[in-house]
Design an enzyme around this catalytic site. Sequence first.
Site, PDB file in Angstrom:
ATOM      1  N   THR A 240      46.147  -9.263  90.092  1.00  0.00           N
ATOM      2  CA  THR A 240      46.384  -9.599  91.499  1.00  0.00           C
ATOM      3  C   THR A 240      47.845  -9.954  91.731  1.00  0.00           C
ATOM      4  OG1 THR A 240      45.501 -10.909  93.356  1.00  0.00           O
ATOM      5  CG2 THR A 240      45.788 -12.052  91.258  1.00  0.00           C
ATOM      6  N   ASN A 241      48.202 -10.233  92.970  1.00  0.00           N
ATOM      7  CA  ASN A 241      49.555 -10.661  93.347  1.00  0.00           C
ATOM      8  C   ASN A 241      49.490 -12.092  93.836  1.00  0.00           C
ATOM      9  OD1 ASN A 241      50.708  -8.188  92.833  1.00  0.00           O
ATOM     10  ND2 ASN A 241      51.016  -7.642  94.964  1.00  0.00           N
ATOM     11  N   LEU A 242      50.599 -12.814  93.775  1.00  0.00           N
ATOM     12  CA  LEU A 242      50.655 -14.159  94.344  1.00  0.00           C
ATOM     13  C   LEU A 242      50.827 -14.031  95.853  1.00  0.00           C
ATOM     14  CD1 LEU A 242      52.929 -16.040  91.800  1.00  0.00           C
ATOM     15  CD2 LEU A 242      50.436 -16.147  92.042  1.00  0.00           C
TER      16      LEU A 242
END
Length: 220
Positions: A33-35
């Site tokens: 995932t991404n922040l």
Amino acid sequence: LIAFLQPKPLRGRRVLITAGPTSEPIDPVRVLTNLSSGKMGYAVARAAAEAGADVTLVSGPTALPAPRGVRRVDVATAQQMYDAVMADAPRADVFVAVAAVADWRIKTVSAEKIKKTASGMPPALDFVENPDILAAVARLPGGPYCVGFAAETEQLERHAMAKRERKGIPLLVANRAQDALGADDTTLILFDADGMHPLARQPKLAAARELVAQIARRLP
Ligand code: CTP
Ligand code: CA
């Protein structure tokens, strides 16, 4: 009351927004995932609704409630976000891509949990690139007015201008990833055909209201 008193320059307009991260499965218990907290995208959705727009928010996984009067479509992967956006984009007047979309997904998702091996060898993961949602919407004939977001860690101005050109969009909003991630305040810089327009550092909702006013002014 402040929300109610906002001017309504987007009355009768359909605004489509992406927000939050995407989540790409590796196996049944792990994701890539991404922040992204989703705060900026949700603030843009709220500001657009306050401005009188009919708002659809396509959201990756976040801990935030949908802003009042906003239709939220929940997705997990970039492909799901692409499908949800493309289903709505032909009807939209404005598309604001705030989501932190995973650039890659795992080529072959393991049906079972990947186990550690006695040799200590980590698993080799193969990646494939995800579709570029913003670029795809920007290519739609007669499509919506497109606004991109870019969080950069260095050379912000150079990357932002190049990205705006590459995606074929009229407006790109940039900020410094280090300043914006998870924070309640943000410093946005708008890039359009005329160049660079910095906004003050302010809470994300105030920044979103300024951005929405700027978008409304630029609509045909
Ligand atoms: N974006 C998108 N779909 C993707 C990747 C990005 O819609 N698959 C959108 C983002 O929501 C954002 C804009 O494109 O509005 C810029 O995202 P960014 O990650 O900064 O651009 P990339 O083209 O992916 O370039 P890079 O990550 O290599 O800097
Ligand atoms: Ca990216």
